[in-house]
Design a protein around this motif. Structure first.
Motif, PDB file in Angstrom:
ATOM      1  N   ASP A 149       0.837  -1.052   0.206  1.00 26.20           N
ATOM      2  CA  ASP A 149       0.014  -0.386   0.061  1.00 26.20           C
ATOM      3  C   ASP A 149       0.342   1.227  -0.601  1.00 26.20           C
ATOM      4  O   ASP A 149       2.226   1.323  -0.040  1.00 26.20           O
ATOM      5  CB  ASP A 149      -1.378  -0.428   1.070  1.00 26.20           C
ATOM      6  CG  ASP A 149      -0.327  -0.418   2.791  1.00 26.20           C
ATOM      7  OD1 ASP A 149       1.011   0.879   2.456  1.00 26.20           O
ATOM      8  OD2 ASP A 149      -1.004  -0.799   3.569  1.00 26.20           O
ATOM      9  N   ASP A 150       0.343   2.597   0.073  1.00 27.39           N
ATOM     10  CA  ASP A 150       1.264   3.938  -0.490  1.00 27.39           C
ATOM     11  C   ASP A 150       1.800   3.519   1.099  1.00 27.39           C
ATOM     12  O   ASP A 150       3.384   4.657   1.302  1.00 27.39           O
ATOM     13  CB  ASP A 150       0.018   5.455   0.136  1.00 27.39           C
ATOM     14  CG  ASP A 150      -0.887   4.712  -0.716  1.00 27.39           C
ATOM     15  OD1 ASP A 150      -0.341   4.450  -1.820  1.00 27.39           O
ATOM     16  OD2 ASP A 150      -2.001   6.035  -1.043  1.00 27.39           O
ATOM     17  N   GLU A 270      13.678  -1.672  -5.803  1.00 28.91           N
ATOM     18  CA  GLU A 270      13.559   0.060  -5.929  1.00 28.91           C
ATOM     19  C   GLU A 270      12.570   0.400  -5.342  1.00 28.91           C
ATOM     20  O   GLU A 270      11.481  -0.153  -5.124  1.00 28.91           O
ATOM     21  CB  GLU A 270      13.821   0.295  -7.064  1.00 28.91           C
ATOM     22  CG  GLU A 270      13.791   2.085  -6.870  1.00 28.91           C
ATOM     23  CD  GLU A 270      14.497   1.975  -8.503  1.00 28.91           C
ATOM     24  OE1 GLU A 270      14.462   3.080  -8.921  1.00 28.91           O
ATOM     25  OE2 GLU A 270      14.596   1.038  -9.557  1.00 28.91           O
ATOM     26  N   GLY A 271      12.876   2.012  -4.712  1.00 32.30           N
ATOM     27  CA  GLY A 271      11.027   1.964  -3.501  1.00 32.30           C
ATOM     28  C   GLY A 271      10.575   1.105  -2.639  1.00 32.30           C
ATOM     29  O   GLY A 271       9.355   1.529  -2.573  1.00 32.30           O
ATOM     30  N   HIS A 272      11.278   0.552  -2.187  1.00 28.48           N
ATOM     31  CA  HIS A 272      10.513  -1.136  -1.008  1.00 28.48           C
ATOM     32  C   HIS A 272      10.759   0.693   0.147  1.00 28.48           C
ATOM     33  O   HIS A 272      11.163   1.563   0.638  1.00 28.48           O
ATOM     34  CB  HIS A 272      11.695  -1.091  -0.465  1.00 28.48           C
ATOM     35  CG  HIS A 272      11.273  -1.664   1.002  1.00 28.48           C
ATOM     36  ND1 HIS A 272      10.601  -3.189   0.299  1.00 28.48           N
ATOM     37  CD2 HIS A 272      11.771  -2.173   1.702  1.00 28.48           C
ATOM     38  CE1 HIS A 272       9.866  -3.628   1.888  1.00 28.48           C
ATOM     39  NE2 HIS A 272      10.693  -2.799   3.173  1.00 28.48           N
ATOM     40  N   ARG A 273       9.319   0.094   0.891  1.00 31.43           N
ATOM     41  CA  ARG A 273       8.294   0.927   2.061  1.00 31.43           C
ATOM     42  C   ARG A 273       8.647   0.084   2.678  1.00 31.43           C
ATOM     43  O   ARG A 273       7.272  -1.233   2.280  1.00 31.43           O
ATOM     44  CB  ARG A 273       6.955   1.892   1.372  1.00 31.43           C
ATOM     45  CG  ARG A 273       7.301   2.349   0.581  1.00 31.43           C
ATOM     46  CD  ARG A 273       6.021   3.180   0.131  1.00 31.43           C
ATOM     47  NE  ARG A 273       4.983   1.797  -0.846  1.00 31.43           N
ATOM     48  CZ  ARG A 273       4.717   1.764  -1.741  1.00 31.43           C
ATOM     49  NH1 ARG A 273       5.706   2.312  -2.826  1.00 31.43           N
ATOM     50  NH2 ARG A 273       4.387   0.561  -1.950  1.00 31.43           N
ATOM     51  N   GLN A 274       9.138   0.017   4.065  1.00 27.99           N
ATOM     52  CA  GLN A 274       8.357  -0.088   5.375  1.00 27.99           C
ATOM     53  C   GLN A 274       8.060   0.044   7.042  1.00 27.99           C
ATOM     54  O   GLN A 274       8.149   1.639   6.900  1.00 27.99           O
ATOM     55  CB  GLN A 274      10.002  -1.372   5.793  1.00 27.99           C
ATOM     56  CG  GLN A 274      10.036  -2.151   6.800  1.00 27.99           C
ATOM     57  CD  GLN A 274      11.299  -2.792   6.977  1.00 27.99           C
ATOM     58  OE1 GLN A 274      11.560  -3.555   5.741  1.00 27.99           O
ATOM     59  NE2 GLN A 274      12.049  -2.952   7.960  1.00 27.99           N
TER      60      GLN A 274
END
Length: 274
Positions: A149-150, A270-274
Motif C-alpha cells: 500500500d502507500d 527499488e522504492g521499498h516501503r517498510q
C-alpha cells in the motif's frame, strides 16, 4: 566559349573519359572559331581601309568571305553538337550519382532494419529466457511481496506452485501464515515484479556478494517475513552468514546484529516501503 572539366566520383570511369574527350573537342572548336573570326575581321578592316582594292577583285574577295562565314557556321553547329553531348554525359553522371546515393541509403536502411531485427530478436530471447527461468522456479521458495500500500510493503517466504507464461503470473503458497490468517495456508497470484528468487543454498558462488554498509532485504531470524537490513560486517567467504542490522529492531537503544544465511538475503527492491 571555353571549357574546363575535371574527373569526379559517382560515374563510371568510361563516362568520365568520354566527358573529358568531348570537352577537349569543344575547346578545339572554340580555337578554330577564334581563328576564323579573326580572319573575317581582317577582311572587314581591309574593306574599310582600302575599298578600291576590293573593287578590283570583288568576286574573289566575296567568295573568300563567304567561305569564312560558311566555316564559322559549320564550327558553330559543331560547337552546339559537342555542347549537347556534354550536357547528356553530365546528366548521365548526375543520375548515376543519385543512384549511388540511393543505393547507399537503401544499404543504410537495410543495416538499420537488420540492427533493429537483431535488437528485437535479442529482446525476445531475453524475455523468453526470463519466462523459462520463472517457470523453472516451480517448487522453489522465493521472496514475494504479497501486500503493498502507500505506506508499507510486506514480503514473505512463499513456495511457487505454478507460473503462467501467458499472464506472466505466479501462483504461490504461503506455507506458514501468521496467527491472524484465516487458514493455515494461503495462496496468492502475483506478477513477476512481486517475486525475487533466493540464491541457491547449495551454490554460494552464484549468490551476489553485498558489501559492508549495503542495504538488503532479508528474512528475519525465526520468521518467514523479510525486512530491510544493513550489512554490518564483511564476510570472509561467500558461504558465510551475513551479519545484519534490521531496521526498527532496536534493543536498549541500539540495533542488535543478527546472523542470516546468504540464501535468505536478496537485493533491496527499488522504492521499498517498510
Amino acid at each position: 566559349m571555353s571549357s574546363s572539366v575535371g574527373g569526379g566520383g559517382g560515374g563510371g570511369g568510361a563516362d568520365i573519359a568520354s566527358l573529358l574527350e568531348k570537352a577537349k573537342e569543344l575547346d578545339q572548336l572554340k580555337k578554330d572559331q577564334d581563328e576564323v573570326v579573326a580572319e573575317i575581321n581582317k577582311m572587314h578592316k581591309k574593306v574599310l581601309a582600302t575599298p578600291e582594292t576590293v573593287d578590283k577583285a570583288v568576286d574573289s574577295f566575296l567568295l573568300k568571305l563567304r567561305g569564312l562565314y560558311a566555316r564559322a557556321k559549320e564550327l558553330s553547329e559543331s560547337e552546339i553538337s559537342a555542347s549537347t553531348a556534354l550536357i547528356g554525359l553530365l546528366d548521365g553522371l548526375l543520375q548515376s550519382g543519385a543512384s549511388t546515393a540511393q543505393r547507399k541509403k537503401m544499404v543504410g536502411d537495410q543495416k538499420k532494419k537488420r540492427i533493429k531485427s537483431d535488437t528485437d530478436t535479442a529482446r525476445f530471447s531475453a524475455v523468453r529466457n526470463q519466462l523459462d527461468q520463472a517457470a523453472n522456479l516451480k517448487g522453489e521458495q522465493v521472496a514475494a511481496r504479497v501486500k503493498s500500500d502507500d505506506e508499507k510493503d510486506e514480503w514473505f517466504v512463499v513456495k511457487v506452485i505454478h507460473f503462467d507464461k501467458e499472464t506472466k503470473e505466479y501462483e504461490v503458497l504461503d506455507e506458514e501464515p501468521g496467527d491472524d490468517e484465516e487458514s493455515t495456508q494461503k495462496k496468492y497470484k502475483l506478477p513477476m515484479s512481486c517475486i525475487i528468487p533466493f540464491p541457491k543454498k547449495g551454490d554460494p558462488s552464484s549468490a551476489p556478494d553485498f558489501g559492508h554498509g549495503r542495504q538488503v532485504l532479508a528474512v528475519y531470524p525465526g520468521t518467514t517475513a523479510l525486512y530491510r537490513a544493513t550489512v554490518a560486517s564483511h564476510r570472509k567467504r561467500k558461504s558465510d552468514d551475513y551479519i545484519l542490522e534490521f531496521d526498527d529492531d532496536e534493543e536498549d537503544g541500539s540495533l542488535p546484529q543478527r546472523a542470516v544465511p546468504f540464501y535468505r538475503v536478496v537485493a533491496l527492491p527499488e522504492g521499498h516501503r517498510q
